[in-house]
Design a protein around this motif. Sequence first.
Motif, PDB file in Angstrom:
ATOM      1  N   THR A  30     -12.244  10.323  -7.326  1.00 38.71           N
ATOM      2  CA  THR A  30     -11.954   9.696  -6.037  1.00 38.71           C
ATOM      3  C   THR A  30     -11.084   8.469  -6.286  1.00 38.71           C
ATOM      4  OG1 THR A  30     -13.812   8.136  -6.034  1.00 38.71           O
ATOM      5  CG2 THR A  30     -14.258  10.395  -5.279  1.00 38.71           C
ATOM      6  N   GLY A  31     -10.709   7.805  -5.241  1.00 41.92           N
ATOM      7  CA  GLY A  31      -9.887   6.609  -5.388  1.00 41.92           C
ATOM      8  C   GLY A  31     -10.695   5.344  -5.610  1.00 41.92           C
ATOM      9  N   GLU A  32     -12.035   5.480  -5.700  1.00 46.37           N
ATOM     10  CA  GLU A  32     -12.889   4.307  -5.881  1.00 46.37           C
ATOM     11  C   GLU A  32     -12.726   3.730  -7.290  1.00 46.37           C
ATOM     12  OE1 GLU A  32     -14.743   2.938  -3.528  1.00 46.37           O
ATOM     13  OE2 GLU A  32     -14.207   4.464  -2.051  1.00 46.37           O
ATOM     14  N   ASN A  33     -13.015   2.439  -7.429  1.00 48.25           N
ATOM     15  CA  ASN A  33     -12.936   1.774  -8.729  1.00 48.25           C
ATOM     16  C   ASN A  33     -14.236   1.006  -8.952  1.00 48.25           C
ATOM     17  OD1 ASN A  33     -12.114   0.673 -11.137  1.00 48.25           O
ATOM     18  ND2 ASN A  33     -10.794  -0.878 -10.208  1.00 48.25           N
ATOM     19  N   ASN A  34     -15.278   1.724  -9.413  1.00 46.12           N
ATOM     20  CA  ASN A  34     -16.586   1.113  -9.598  1.00 46.12           C
ATOM     21  C   ASN A  34     -17.293   1.753 -10.786  1.00 46.12           C
ATOM     22  OD1 ASN A  34     -17.560   3.630  -8.647  1.00 46.12           O
ATOM     23  ND2 ASN A  34     -17.471   2.898  -6.529  1.00 46.12           N
ATOM     24  N   GLU A  35     -18.547   1.365 -11.023  1.00 47.06           N
ATOM     25  CA  GLU A  35     -19.281   1.853 -12.184  1.00 47.06           C
ATOM     26  C   GLU A  35     -19.537   3.355 -12.105  1.00 47.06           C
ATOM     27  OE1 GLU A  35     -22.781  -0.516 -12.375  1.00 47.06           O
ATOM     28  OE2 GLU A  35     -21.811  -2.157 -13.445  1.00 47.06           O
ATOM     29  N   THR A  36     -19.755   3.861 -10.897  1.00 46.39           N
ATOM     30  CA  THR A  36     -19.984   5.296 -10.737  1.00 46.39           C
ATOM     31  C   THR A  36     -18.770   6.088 -11.202  1.00 46.39           C
ATOM     32  OG1 THR A  36     -21.381   4.840  -8.820  1.00 46.39           O
ATOM     33  CG2 THR A  36     -20.638   7.102  -9.107  1.00 46.39           C
ATOM     34  N   GLU A  37     -17.588   5.613 -10.803  1.00 46.39           N
ATOM     35  CA  GLU A  37     -16.363   6.293 -11.219  1.00 46.39           C
ATOM     36  C   GLU A  37     -16.141   6.152 -12.719  1.00 46.39           C
ATOM     37  OE1 GLU A  37     -14.517   8.337  -9.305  1.00 46.39           O
ATOM     38  OE2 GLU A  37     -16.190   7.963  -7.962  1.00 46.39           O
ATOM     39  N   ALA A  38     -16.576   5.026 -13.294  1.00 47.96           N
ATOM     40  CA  ALA A  38     -16.444   4.833 -14.741  1.00 47.96           C
ATOM     41  C   ALA A  38     -17.300   5.851 -15.490  1.00 47.96           C
ATOM     42  CB  ALA A  38     -16.852   3.411 -15.124  1.00 47.96           C
ATOM     43  N   ILE A  39     -18.520   6.108 -14.980  1.00 46.58           N
ATOM     44  CA  ILE A  39     -19.392   7.107 -15.604  1.00 46.58           C
ATOM     45  C   ILE A  39     -18.770   8.497 -15.477  1.00 46.58           C
ATOM     46  CG2 ILE A  39     -21.627   8.272 -15.415  1.00 46.58           C
ATOM     47  CD1 ILE A  39     -22.824   5.582 -14.588  1.00 46.58           C
ATOM     48  N   ALA A  40     -18.245   8.799 -14.286  1.00 47.39           N
ATOM     49  CA  ALA A  40     -17.610  10.101 -14.073  1.00 47.39           C
ATOM     50  C   ALA A  40     -16.429  10.284 -15.016  1.00 47.39           C
ATOM     51  CB  ALA A  40     -17.162  10.232 -12.617  1.00 47.39           C
ATOM     52  N   ALA A  41     -15.613   9.243 -15.154  1.00 50.22           N
ATOM     53  CA  ALA A  41     -14.451   9.319 -16.046  1.00 50.22           C
ATOM     54  C   ALA A  41     -14.892   9.493 -17.493  1.00 50.22           C
ATOM     55  CB  ALA A  41     -13.598   8.062 -15.896  1.00 50.22           C
ATOM     56  N   GLN A 118     -25.350  -2.910 -27.416  1.00 54.02           N
ATOM     57  CA  GLN A 118     -23.948  -2.923 -26.990  1.00 54.02           C
ATOM     58  C   GLN A 118     -23.804  -2.356 -25.581  1.00 54.02           C
ATOM     59  OE1 GLN A 118     -22.053  -0.642 -30.098  1.00 54.02           O
ATOM     60  NE2 GLN A 118     -21.519  -2.465 -31.268  1.00 54.02           N
ATOM     61  N   LEU A 119     -24.544  -1.295 -25.316  1.00 52.32           N
ATOM     62  CA  LEU A 119     -24.484  -0.648 -24.009  1.00 52.32           C
ATOM     63  C   LEU A 119     -24.941  -1.603 -22.911  1.00 52.32           C
ATOM     64  CD1 LEU A 119     -23.843   2.213 -22.849  1.00 52.32           C
ATOM     65  CD2 LEU A 119     -26.278   2.678 -22.965  1.00 52.32           C
ATOM     66  N   LEU A 120     -25.963  -2.397 -23.199  1.00 50.09           N
ATOM     67  CA  LEU A 120     -26.520  -3.314 -22.203  1.00 50.09           C
ATOM     68  C   LEU A 120     -25.731  -4.618 -22.114  1.00 50.09           C
ATOM     69  CD1 LEU A 120     -30.297  -2.834 -23.053  1.00 50.09           C
ATOM     70  CD2 LEU A 120     -29.114  -1.986 -21.035  1.00 50.09           C
ATOM     71  N   LYS A 121     -25.378  -5.177 -23.267  1.00 54.34           N
ATOM     72  CA  LYS A 121     -24.747  -6.489 -23.292  1.00 54.34           C
ATOM     73  C   LYS A 121     -23.313  -6.468 -22.804  1.00 54.34           C
ATOM     74  CE  LYS A 121     -23.870 -10.399 -26.395  1.00 54.34           C
ATOM     75  NZ  LYS A 121     -23.997 -10.905 -27.787  1.00 54.34           N
ATOM     76  N   LYS A 122     -22.542  -5.478 -23.256  1.00 52.83           N
ATOM     77  CA  LYS A 122     -21.119  -5.448 -22.929  1.00 52.83           C
ATOM     78  C   LYS A 122     -20.791  -4.541 -21.750  1.00 52.83           C
ATOM     79  CE  LYS A 122     -19.630  -6.689 -27.572  1.00 52.83           C
ATOM     80  NZ  LYS A 122     -18.703  -6.410 -28.691  1.00 52.83           N
ATOM     81  N   GLN A 123     -21.819  -3.944 -21.176  1.00 58.30           N
ATOM     82  CA  GLN A 123     -21.635  -3.114 -19.984  1.00 58.30           C
ATOM     83  C   GLN A 123     -20.666  -1.954 -20.212  1.00 58.30           C
ATOM     84  OE1 GLN A 123     -23.431  -3.596 -16.949  1.00 58.30           O
ATOM     85  NE2 GLN A 123     -24.571  -4.781 -18.446  1.00 58.30           N
ATOM     86  N   TYR A 124     -20.705  -1.389 -21.425  1.00 60.72           N
ATOM     87  CA  TYR A 124     -19.917  -0.186 -21.664  1.00 60.72           C
ATOM     88  C   TYR A 124     -20.477   0.956 -20.820  1.00 60.72           C
ATOM     89  CZ  TYR A 124     -17.957  -2.325 -25.901  1.00 60.72           C
ATOM     90  OH  TYR A 124     -17.304  -3.131 -26.784  1.00 60.72           O
ATOM     91  N   PRO A 125     -19.628   1.851 -20.307  1.00 53.94           N
ATOM     92  CA  PRO A 125     -20.165   3.025 -19.614  1.00 53.94           C
ATOM     93  C   PRO A 125     -20.860   3.977 -20.583  1.00 53.94           C
ATOM     94  CG  PRO A 125     -17.779   3.173 -19.800  1.00 53.94           C
ATOM     95  CD  PRO A 125     -18.153   1.797 -20.246  1.00 53.94           C
ATOM     96  N   SER A 126     -20.421   3.951 -21.857  1.00 48.84           N
ATOM     97  CA  SER A 126     -21.038   4.802 -22.868  1.00 48.84           C
ATOM     98  C   SER A 126     -20.692   4.265 -24.245  1.00 48.84           C
ATOM     99  CB  SER A 126     -20.550   6.251 -22.737  1.00 48.84           C
ATOM    100  OG  SER A 126     -19.161   6.327 -23.002  1.00 48.84           O
ATOM    101  N   LEU A 150     -28.087   5.059 -17.113  1.00 48.24           N
ATOM    102  CA  LEU A 150     -28.042   5.627 -15.767  1.00 48.24           C
ATOM    103  C   LEU A 150     -28.326   4.524 -14.752  1.00 48.24           C
ATOM    104  CD1 LEU A 150     -29.987   8.908 -16.566  1.00 48.24           C
ATOM    105  CD2 LEU A 150     -27.527   8.518 -16.594  1.00 48.24           C
ATOM    106  N   ARG A 151     -27.504   4.438 -13.737  1.00 48.36           N
ATOM    107  CA  ARG A 151     -27.563   3.294 -12.827  1.00 48.36           C
ATOM    108  C   ARG A 151     -27.952   3.645 -11.395  1.00 48.36           C
ATOM    109  NH1 ARG A 151     -25.063  -0.874 -15.579  1.00 48.36           N
ATOM    110  NH2 ARG A 151     -23.803  -0.227 -17.364  1.00 48.36           N
ATOM    111  N   TYR A 152     -27.974   4.929 -11.057  1.00 53.38           N
ATOM    112  CA  TYR A 152     -28.197   5.275  -9.661  1.00 53.38           C
ATOM    113  C   TYR A 152     -29.239   6.379  -9.523  1.00 53.38           C
ATOM    114  CZ  TYR A 152     -23.790   2.763  -9.333  1.00 53.38           C
ATOM    115  OH  TYR A 152     -22.816   1.819  -9.448  1.00 53.38           O
ATOM    116  N   GLY A 153     -29.803   6.461  -8.326  1.00 54.08           N
ATOM    117  CA  GLY A 153     -30.739   7.533  -8.014  1.00 54.08           C
ATOM    118  C   GLY A 153     -32.104   7.331  -8.646  1.00 54.08           C
ATOM    119  N   ALA A 154     -32.863   8.421  -8.718  1.00 51.69           N
ATOM    120  CA  ALA A 154     -34.235   8.358  -9.212  1.00 51.69           C
ATOM    121  C   ALA A 154     -34.316   8.020 -10.695  1.00 51.69           C
ATOM    122  CB  ALA A 154     -34.934   9.695  -8.951  1.00 51.69           C
TER     123      ALA A 154
END
Length: 301
Positions: A30-41, A118-126, A150-154
Motif C-alpha cells: 500500500t502507499g502507507e509508511n508505517n511499521e506494518t508496512e515495514a514488516i510486510a516489506a 537489537q530487535l527491541l533497542k534499535k526497532q529493527y523490523p527483523s 509482532l506488534r498488532y492483533g492478538a
Amino acid sequence: MNYLNTRAKQIKTMILEMAKGNFNYQIPRTGENNETEAIAASLNMLAQELRVSYNPFIFNAPADSIFKVRHYLFLINPEHSILSTNFDLDAEPTFVDQNFLHLLTPASKKIFKKRLKQLLKKQYPSVPCRLELRASNTLNVPLECTLFKLRYGAVAGNFLVVASRIQSLNPLLKEDASKKEYPIRKLEALKNTRDIQNIQDVKAYLQDHPEDRIASLKILGVRFGLNEYKLKKGFKELYQTSVFKYQLQQRLHKAKHLIRSTTDPLSSIALQTGFKSYVHFGQAFKKEFGVAPSQYRKMHQ
C-alpha cells in the motif's frame, strides 16, 4: 482498525505460505509508511531471498549429495516460552510451552539474546541469526533464522522466529530421492556436461560481476564457449529465468547489501551496481522489494 486487521490477515497468510515452502507469495503493498508496512516489506524481501537461495533443481547440488530445505516457525512470548511451532523431531515430540532458550546450545543462547536486544533497542523490523537447537545430548540442529517482533492483533508483543533447516540426504538414496523430491526437467538445448558447466560458469560470472555491461548474448556466449541459442535456452532450462533477468536480480541484491553495509550515497550505489541512472535503479528496486532504496536504508539504520 480495518486497515490493521486486513494487514494482519495478509501477514498471517504470508507466514503460513512460507511455512509451506511457498516463497512466491507476496503481501500486496500500500502507499502507507508505517511499521506494518515495514514488516510486510521485510517478509516480502525474506521470501525473495529464500526463493533465490533455494533451488531444488538437481544440477545445483554437489555431485555426491542432494539437499533438502525445511522451514519452521516458532511463536514465543516475552518470557521466551514457545506458544506454537511446526518444528518436530523424533527426539522431542513437542516443544510447546517449553522455554525456547532451553532448546539452544550455550553459544546460540548468547546470540539469540543479543539479537533480541537489537530487535527491541534499535526497532529493527527483523534481525537475522544462525542458531543451533539441541535435539538430543549428542545432536545439534543448525537453523538459519530471522527474528520478528509482532506488534498488532492478538499476538502483539510476542516474537516470531522464522527458521530454515538445510539437510543433506544420504548419497546412496540419491537416485530414489531425485525421483520423489527433485523432478528433473528434460534438457533440450544442453547436450552434455560441458554445456551445463559452461552455463554454470556464466551464472557464477553474473553473481561475481553483476555490474558488468552485457553487450549481447552472442558476445557473452563466445566468452564461455556457447553459441547464442545454447546460452539463451540453456540458461532458462537450468535456472528458469533469463540471463538479463538474473543479472538484474543480482544487481539489486548487491545494491541491497551495499545499502545495509555502507554509507555510500544511493546514487553512487546505483552506478556501482550497473544502473545507468538513479531513477532506473529506484524503480527496479521498489518493484523487486516493495520499498524505495531510501526507505530500505532507514529500515536498517
